[in-house]
Design a protein around this motif. Sequence first.
Motif, PDB file in Angstrom:
ATOM      1  N   PRO A  12       0.837  -1.201   0.000  1.00 35.58           N
ATOM      2  CA  PRO A  12       0.000   0.000   0.000  1.00 35.58           C
ATOM      3  C   PRO A  12       0.872   1.252   0.000  1.00 35.58           C
ATOM      4  N   ALA A  38     -11.056  -6.695 -10.171  1.00 28.31           N
ATOM      5  CA  ALA A  38     -10.722  -7.329  -8.905  1.00 28.31           C
ATOM      6  C   ALA A  38     -11.607  -8.561  -8.722  1.00 28.31           C
ATOM      7  N   LYS A  41     -15.615  -8.659  -8.680  1.00 29.31           N
ATOM      8  CA  LYS A  41     -16.121  -7.361  -9.121  1.00 29.31           C
ATOM      9  C   LYS A  41     -16.136  -7.278 -10.635  1.00 29.31           C
ATOM     10  N   SER A  61     -11.329   7.548  -8.958  1.00 30.24           N
ATOM     11  CA  SER A  61     -10.418   6.890  -8.022  1.00 30.24           C
ATOM     12  C   SER A  61      -8.961   6.996  -8.456  1.00 30.24           C
ATOM     13  N   ARG A  85      -3.630   1.806  -3.338  1.00 27.42           N
ATOM     14  CA  ARG A  85      -4.459   1.554  -2.173  1.00 27.42           C
ATOM     15  C   ARG A  85      -4.666   0.052  -1.971  1.00 27.42           C
ATOM     16  N   PRO A  86      -4.968  -0.368  -0.776  1.00 29.71           N
ATOM     17  CA  PRO A  86      -5.128  -1.807  -0.499  1.00 29.71           C
ATOM     18  C   PRO A  86      -6.202  -2.482  -1.347  1.00 29.71           C
ATOM     19  N   GLU A  87      -7.202  -1.699  -1.771  1.00 33.47           N
ATOM     20  CA  GLU A  87      -8.297  -2.293  -2.533  1.00 33.47           C
ATOM     21  C   GLU A  87      -8.013  -2.341  -4.031  1.00 33.47           C
ATOM     22  N   GLU A  88      -6.837  -1.882  -4.451  1.00 33.74           N
ATOM     23  CA  GLU A  88      -6.564  -1.793  -5.871  1.00 33.74           C
ATOM     24  C   GLU A  88      -5.867  -2.990  -6.520  1.00 33.74           C
ATOM     25  N   ALA A  90      -5.593  -6.130  -8.555  1.00 33.77           N
ATOM     26  CA  ALA A  90      -6.558  -6.629  -9.527  1.00 33.77           C
ATOM     27  C   ALA A  90      -5.777  -7.101 -10.739  1.00 33.77           C
TER      28      ALA A  90
END
Length: 122
Positions: A12, A38, A41, A61, A85-88, A90
């Motif tokens: 991150p 991801a 998703k 984003s 970011r941690p959610e990126e 993919a």
Amino acid sequence: QLVESGGGLVEPGGSLTLSCKVSGFTLDYNAIGWFRQAPGKEREGISSWTISDGTIDYADSAKGRFTISRDNAKNTAYLQMNSLRPEEPAVYYCAVDVTGGGGLTEEGYDYWGQGTQVTGSS
């Protein structure tokens, strides 16, 4: 043919630069887009470069952190990603729209790469 590369393990806040090597046609007359998907998703548009009017678009984003670029001499497009970011994490894909329209939606893109995996280290 489109071949992405540059994915890998990233912490991150880290950075990566993805590449998209295009062969079989000339990149400078086409629109290029970057997308990601991801797990669990839908695929989403991250950035695009439209040839018709030179417009560069970013998803909200990605604004301020990602930069799309292209080297027509190398027939290669790039996506510089900073402050990840941690959610990126993919699978990241590049795509080409031979009509030059581009945009952040999948419709209109004619050719897709196989994707390159970005994995979070946290």
